[in-house]
Design an enzyme around this catalytic site. Structure first.
Site, PDB file in Angstrom:
ATOM      1  CD  GLU A 214      -2.139  -0.784   2.296  1.00  0.00           C
ATOM      2  OE1 GLU A 214      -3.998  -1.414   2.698  1.00  0.00           O
ATOM      3  OE2 GLU A 214      -1.395  -0.960   3.584  1.00  0.00           O
ATOM      4  CG  PHE A 269       6.613   2.721  -0.635  1.00  0.00           C
ATOM      5  CD1 PHE A 269       6.417   4.482  -0.823  1.00  0.00           C
ATOM      6  CD2 PHE A 269       6.381   1.611  -1.958  1.00  0.00           C
ATOM      7  CE1 PHE A 269       6.280   4.888  -1.669  1.00  0.00           C
ATOM      8  CE2 PHE A 269       6.422   2.612  -2.987  1.00  0.00           C
ATOM      9  CZ  PHE A 269       5.884   4.041  -3.237  1.00  0.00           C
ATOM     10  CD  GLU A 270       2.992   0.270   6.012  1.00  0.00           C
ATOM     11  OE1 GLU A 270       3.476  -1.172   6.387  1.00  0.00           O
ATOM     12  OE2 GLU A 270       2.287   0.799   6.902  1.00  0.00           O
ATOM     13  CB  ILE A 271       7.245  -3.089   1.236  1.00  0.00           C
ATOM     14  CG1 ILE A 271       8.874  -3.983   2.496  1.00  0.00           C
ATOM     15  CG2 ILE A 271       8.237  -1.715   1.026  1.00  0.00           C
ATOM     16  CD1 ILE A 271      10.063  -3.894   2.772  1.00  0.00           C
TER      17      ILE A 271
END
Ligand SMILES: [Zn+2]
Length: 300
Positions: A214, A269-271
Site C-alpha cells: 500500500e 510505502f507498506e512493502i
C-alpha cells in the site's frame, strides 16, 4: 564481506559493513551518520549529489520491518551500478541528474529495535532487562526502540490525538509497539530525522514500512495537491494500492509530521505482503516489483 548481504537479515554490523563497502566501491557516495540511537548505534545516511536539496528514502522505523533496510540498500547499489555504466556510455547523464536532484537514504532509522528483533533482548545493552520484561508481559513482537517507544508514534503531528488513541487501546507506557512516549520528539532517533529534514531541505520524503502493498500520501489539511498525482503514478507503476485516509486516521508518524511541518509531499510505502517480519527470501520479489517505482520516486 564474503557472502551475499541480501541473503541474510540486515543485522546492524552487517549493514554498516555493507555501506562502507559500497562507499569504497562507488566513491561518489557520501556516507555519514545523522545521529545515534538510544544505545549509541549510528543512524547511517548515504547520499548522492546535491545534499542540500534531496529526496529522502528512510526505512526500518519498526524493528520487525528490517526488510525495508535490505530493499533500500539493494536499490542504492543498483543505482550506483547504473550511474557507473551510464557514465561509460553517455557521460554523466544519470549522475548529473542525481547530482542536481540530490538523493539520500537512511536505511535503518531504528538500529536498536532491529537488533532486538533479530537477536533478542540481550542485544539491548543496559535496556536488556527492561526489554525482556516488556516482552514477557506482552503477546506482541518488538517494533519500538530500546526504550519501548514506537518511533512512528513519536513525531509532532497530532501527537495528543495519537496519545488518546493509545490510551483507548490500553497502551499507557513503554511497550513493544504503539507507545509514542510522553512528549513528541523525545527519542534521539526521532530528533535525528527531524534535524536532518530541517537542515537538508528535503523535497519529498518516502518512509518504508511493511507490510500490505500500500501507499499512503495524506495527512491533515496540508497535503500538497501534487501528492495525490505522484502517489497515483507510483501506485499504478507498482500495482500497490493507493490508500485514502478517512479524515485523520492516524497521527504522529514521520510522513504525517513531514507533510504538516513542510507542506511538501510525504509518502509511506507498506512493502510486501505477509506476516512481519517478512522473510529475507521475499526481498527479490519485493524488489522486482518496486524497482521501477523507486527509480521514479528517487528522481522526482
Ligand atoms: Zn511500520
Amino acid at each position: 564481506m564474503d557472502f551475499d548481504f541480501y541473503s541474510v537479515p540486515p543485522a546492524y554490523d552487517l549493514m554498516a559493513e555493507k555501506l562502507h563497502q559500497l562507499q569504497k566501491q562507488f566513491p561518489f557516495l557520501r556516507l555519514f551518520h545523522i545521529g545515534k540511537s538510544v544505545l549509541g548505534r549510528k543512524i547511517y545516511a548515504v547520499g548522492i549529489g546535491n545534499l542540500r536539496h534531496v529526496n529522502l528514502f528512510a526505512g526500518a522505523f519498526h524493528a520487525q520491518e528490517w526488510l525495508t533496510c535490505s530493499l533500500l540498500i539493494r536499490f542504492l547499489e543498483d543505482l550506483c551500478r547504473s550511474i557507473e555504466e551510464n557514465e561509460k556510455k553517455q557521460p554523466m547523464s544519470l549522475h548529473e541528474t542525481l547530482l542536481e536532484k540530490g538523493f539520500l537514504i537512511i536505511p535503518m532509522v531504528n538500529p536498536d529495535g532491529v537488533e532486538i528483533a533479530l537477536h533478542g533482548p540481550q542485544s539491548a545493552g543496559r535496556y536488556a532487562g527492561f526489554v525482556e520484561c516488556l516482552l514477557k508481559n506482552s503477546s506482541v513482537t518488538w517494533q519500538a526502540n530500546a526504550r519501548g517507544i514506537d518511533l512512528n508514534h513519536n513525531f509532532d503531528a497530532g501527537f495528543c490525538l495519537s496519545r488518546q488513541a493509545e490510551l483507548a487501546a490500553g497502551i499507557t507506557g513503554p511497550a513493544p509497539r504503539q507507545y509514542g512516549g510522553q512528549t513528541p520528539h523525545s527519542e534521539p532517533e526521532t530528533r535525528a530525522l527531524v534535524q536532518l529534514c530541517i537542515s537538508f531541505d528535503v523535497r519529498a520524503a518516502f518512509a518504508f514500512h511493511s507490510q500490505g502493498e500500500e501507499i499512503f500520501y495524506e495527512y491533515g489539511c496540508h497535503t500538497p495537491a501534487i501528492s495525490r498525482h505522484i502517489a497515483s503514478l507510483l501506485a499504478a507503476y507498482s500495482g500497490y494500492q493507493l490508500v485514502h485516509q478517512e479524515g485523520l486516521a492516524s497521527h504522529a508518524g514521520f510522513k504525517d509530521w513531514f507533510i504538516e511541518r513542510f507542506h511538501r509531499p510525504g509518502f509511506t510505502f507498506e512493502i510486501g505482503k505477509g506476516v512481519n517480519p517478512l522473510p529475507i527470501t521475499d526481498l527479490n520479489q519485493v524488489y522486482q516489483r518496486l524497482h521501477g517505482t523507486l527509480s521514479i520516486a528517487s528522481l522526482l
